[in-house]
Design an enzyme around this catalytic site. Structure first.
Site, PDB file in Angstrom:
ATOM      1  N   THR A  94       1.095  10.254   3.576  1.00  0.00           N
ATOM      2  CA  THR A  94       0.016  10.967   2.886  1.00  0.00           C
ATOM      3  C   THR A  94      -1.340  10.715   3.531  1.00  0.00           C
ATOM      4  OG1 THR A  94       0.409   9.227   1.310  1.00  0.00           O
ATOM      5  CG2 THR A  94       0.853  11.466   0.565  1.00  0.00           C
ATOM      6  N   LYS A 144     -10.721  -2.037  -1.801  1.00  0.00           N
ATOM      7  CA  LYS A 144     -10.462  -2.712  -0.525  1.00  0.00           C
ATOM      8  C   LYS A 144     -11.704  -2.529   0.346  1.00  0.00           C
ATOM      9  CE  LYS A 144      -5.679  -1.268  -1.069  1.00  0.00           C
ATOM     10  NZ  LYS A 144      -4.568  -0.405  -0.614  1.00  0.00           N
ATOM     11  N   LYS A 188      -9.403   5.134   5.558  1.00  0.00           N
ATOM     12  CA  LYS A 188      -8.103   4.665   5.074  1.00  0.00           C
ATOM     13  C   LYS A 188      -8.285   3.483   4.108  1.00  0.00           C
ATOM     14  CE  LYS A 188      -5.141   6.307   8.763  1.00  0.00           C
ATOM     15  NZ  LYS A 188      -4.268   5.944   9.873  1.00  0.00           N
ATOM     16  N   GLY A 189      -7.652   3.582   2.962  1.00  0.00           N
ATOM     17  CA  GLY A 189      -7.702   2.499   1.982  1.00  0.00           C
ATOM     18  C   GLY A 189      -8.929   2.526   1.091  1.00  0.00           C
ATOM     19  N   ILE A 190      -9.849   3.425   1.396  1.00  0.00           N
ATOM     20  CA  ILE A 190     -11.131   3.470   0.691  1.00  0.00           C
ATOM     21  C   ILE A 190     -11.059   4.498  -0.437  1.00  0.00           C
ATOM     22  CG2 ILE A 190     -13.618   3.957   1.064  1.00  0.00           C
ATOM     23  CD1 ILE A 190     -12.614   1.503   2.601  1.00  0.00           C
ATOM     24  N   ASP A 227       0.873  -1.153   0.000  1.00  0.00           N
ATOM     25  CA  ASP A 227       0.000   0.000   0.000  1.00  0.00           C
ATOM     26  C   ASP A 227       0.926   1.223   0.000  1.00  0.00           C
ATOM     27  OD1 ASP A 227      -2.329   1.607   0.437  1.00  0.00           O
ATOM     28  OD2 ASP A 227      -1.728   1.761   2.538  1.00  0.00           O
ATOM     29  N   LEU A 228       0.390   2.380  -0.351  1.00  0.00           N
ATOM     30  CA  LEU A 228       1.232   3.587  -0.405  1.00  0.00           C
ATOM     31  C   LEU A 228       0.965   4.539   0.771  1.00  0.00           C
ATOM     32  CD1 LEU A 228       3.155   5.547  -2.011  1.00  0.00           C
ATOM     33  CD2 LEU A 228       1.090   6.404  -3.110  1.00  0.00           C
ATOM     34  N   ASP A 229      -0.280   5.067   0.783  1.00  0.00           N
ATOM     35  CA  ASP A 229      -0.613   6.101   1.771  1.00  0.00           C
ATOM     36  C   ASP A 229      -0.560   5.533   3.185  1.00  0.00           C
ATOM     37  OD1 ASP A 229      -1.223   8.126  -0.153  1.00  0.00           O
ATOM     38  OD2 ASP A 229      -3.122   7.135  -0.551  1.00  0.00           O
ATOM     39  N   GLU A 259       0.217  -3.097   4.706  1.00  0.00           N
ATOM     40  CA  GLU A 259      -0.923  -2.163   4.778  1.00  0.00           C
ATOM     41  C   GLU A 259      -1.024  -1.450   6.118  1.00  0.00           C
ATOM     42  OE1 GLU A 259      -3.594  -0.800   3.641  1.00  0.00           O
ATOM     43  OE2 GLU A 259      -3.825  -1.648   1.635  1.00  0.00           O
ATOM     44  N   ASP A 260      -1.595  -0.242   6.096  1.00  0.00           N
ATOM     45  CA  ASP A 260      -1.870   0.463   7.353  1.00  0.00           C
ATOM     46  C   ASP A 260      -3.373   0.559   7.625  1.00  0.00           C
ATOM     47  OD1 ASP A 260      -2.389   2.317   5.253  1.00  0.00           O
ATOM     48  OD2 ASP A 260      -2.336   3.939   6.720  1.00  0.00           O
ATOM     49  N   LYS A 277      -5.437   7.304  -7.022  1.00  0.00           N
ATOM     50  CA  LYS A 277      -5.117   7.661  -8.405  1.00  0.00           C
ATOM     51  C   LYS A 277      -3.908   8.591  -8.442  1.00  0.00           C
ATOM     52  CE  LYS A 277      -9.729   6.753  -9.959  1.00  0.00           C
ATOM     53  NZ  LYS A 277     -11.109   7.179  -9.771  1.00  0.00           N
ATOM     54  N   SER A 292      -2.184   0.514  -4.426  1.00  0.00           N
ATOM     55  CA  SER A 292      -2.802   1.646  -3.735  1.00  0.00           C
ATOM     56  C   SER A 292      -4.124   1.987  -4.402  1.00  0.00           C
ATOM     57  CB  SER A 292      -1.870   2.866  -3.811  1.00  0.00           C
ATOM     58  OG  SER A 292      -2.560   4.026  -3.400  1.00  0.00           O
ATOM     59  N   ALA A 293      -5.100   2.351  -3.575  1.00  0.00           N
ATOM     60  CA  ALA A 293      -6.394   2.792  -4.112  1.00  0.00           C
ATOM     61  C   ALA A 293      -6.295   4.184  -4.710  1.00  0.00           C
ATOM     62  CB  ALA A 293      -7.434   2.790  -2.996  1.00  0.00           C
TER      63      ALA A 293
HETATM   64  C1  BG6 Z   1      -5.929   5.329  -0.383  1.00  0.00           C
HETATM   65  C2  BG6 Z   1      -6.092   6.194   0.848  1.00  0.00           C
HETATM   66  O1  BG6 Z   1      -4.619   4.936  -0.495  1.00  0.00           O
HETATM   67  O2  BG6 Z   1      -6.307   6.046  -1.548  1.00  0.00           O
HETATM   68  C3  BG6 Z   1      -7.508   6.746   0.927  1.00  0.00           C
HETATM   69  O3  BG6 Z   1      -5.813   5.437   2.002  1.00  0.00           O
HETATM   70  C4  BG6 Z   1      -7.841   7.476  -0.378  1.00  0.00           C
HETATM   71  O4  BG6 Z   1      -7.590   7.620   2.023  1.00  0.00           O
HETATM   72  C5  BG6 Z   1      -7.641   6.533  -1.558  1.00  0.00           C
HETATM   73  O5  BG6 Z   1      -9.195   7.918  -0.361  1.00  0.00           O
HETATM   74  C6  BG6 Z   1      -7.938   7.199  -2.910  1.00  0.00           C
HETATM   75  O6  BG6 Z   1      -6.983   8.180  -3.135  1.00  0.00           O
HETATM   76  P1  BG6 Z   1      -7.042   9.326  -4.232  1.00  0.00           P
HETATM   77  O7  BG6 Z   1      -5.684   9.965  -4.123  1.00  0.00           O
HETATM   78  O8  BG6 Z   1      -7.274   8.664  -5.565  1.00  0.00           O
HETATM   79  O9  BG6 Z   1      -8.163  10.243  -3.855  1.00  0.00           O
HETATM   80 MG    MG Z   2      -2.887   3.185   3.442  1.00  0.00          MG
END
Ligand code: BG6
Ligand code: MG
Length: 222
Positions: free
Chosen positions: A17, A147, A45-47, A9-11, A171-172, A119, A116-117
């Protein structure tokens, strides 16, 4: 059985982030009269961006107040705010211990993937100068389910040409750990004991990630 792939996972794992997402959602919440705290933020988170917005609107009892077009505009507003925050990111924002952990994985011949979810993931990896570490990055726009569905981790394994059981996921987010577990992979959590209950192994911060410990636990479980 050896670990052949590590899917990150990234964030909140590679860089902090998760905090920027929290700040950008809070700013949007203020604009539309919805407040929420860190405990609620764990659910985000992750959503995906739109799923996060829907959870926030439900939380503020405003789920039916906006049309789809208005929700798109709100999500864009949050993302514009977030993009301003991530402009400041440099390699010094790689979380402690992550660079060493990535190097340790590469030294063991493991292949790395990003699941990572977000974009914004590829842009952030570039800012961190970590793009070359990753053989593949799953495009979240290509997925049917976010996720905690396992799709993103299964897709990462497939792109690495590995079986799920040959991979581990890091993952976090609770939703992220559920996604890894549902993919049939060994799950590595970064977070509090409460939020990482379902992880196969967890550390409270990235500095404590220890590849040897992970390998030992993985071997015991296989
Ligand atoms: C996930 C984050 O990695 O990416 C979420 O944990 C975030 O908080 C999701 O909503 C989507 O990210 P983005 O940058 O496409 O809005
Ligand atoms: Mg994360």
């Amino acid at each position: 059985m050896a670990i052949k792939g590590v899917i990150f996972d990234l964030d909140g794992v590679i860089t902090d982030t998760a905090e920027f997402h929290y700040r950008a959602w809070q700013d949007l919440g203020e604009k539309i009269g919805i407040t929420f705290d860190r405990a609620f933020n764990e659910n985000l988170k992750g959503i995906s961006r739109m799923d996060s917005l829907n959870l926030i609107l439900e939380h503020g009892n405003k789920a039916d107040d906006y049309s789809d077009a208005e929700k798109e505009a709100l999500a864009t507003d949050k993302n514009d705010d977030y993009k301003t925050l991530i402009e400041e990111i440099t390699p010094t924002d790689i979380l402690p211990g992550i660079q060493t952990f990535l190097d340790a994985c590469i030294a063991k011949g493991m292949k790395l993937a990003l699941a990572s979810a977000s974009k914004n993931g590829p842009a952030i990896l570039d800012r961190l100068e970590l793009t070359d570490y990753f053989e593949v990055t799953v495009d979240p726009a290509s997925l049917k389910n976010g996720k905690p569905d396992p799709e993103i981790f299964l897709k990462a394994a497939k792109l690495l040409h590995l079986e799920p059981f040959e991979c581990i996921g890091v993952e976090d987010a609770e939703a992220g750990i559920q996604s890894i577990n549902a993919a049939g992979m060994f799950s590595v959590g970064v977070g509090s004991p409460e939020s990482m209950k379902e992880a196969d192994i967890f550390v409270e911060n990235t500095q404590e990630l220890d590849l040897e410990k992970i390998i030992n636990k993985y071997k015991k479980m296989r």
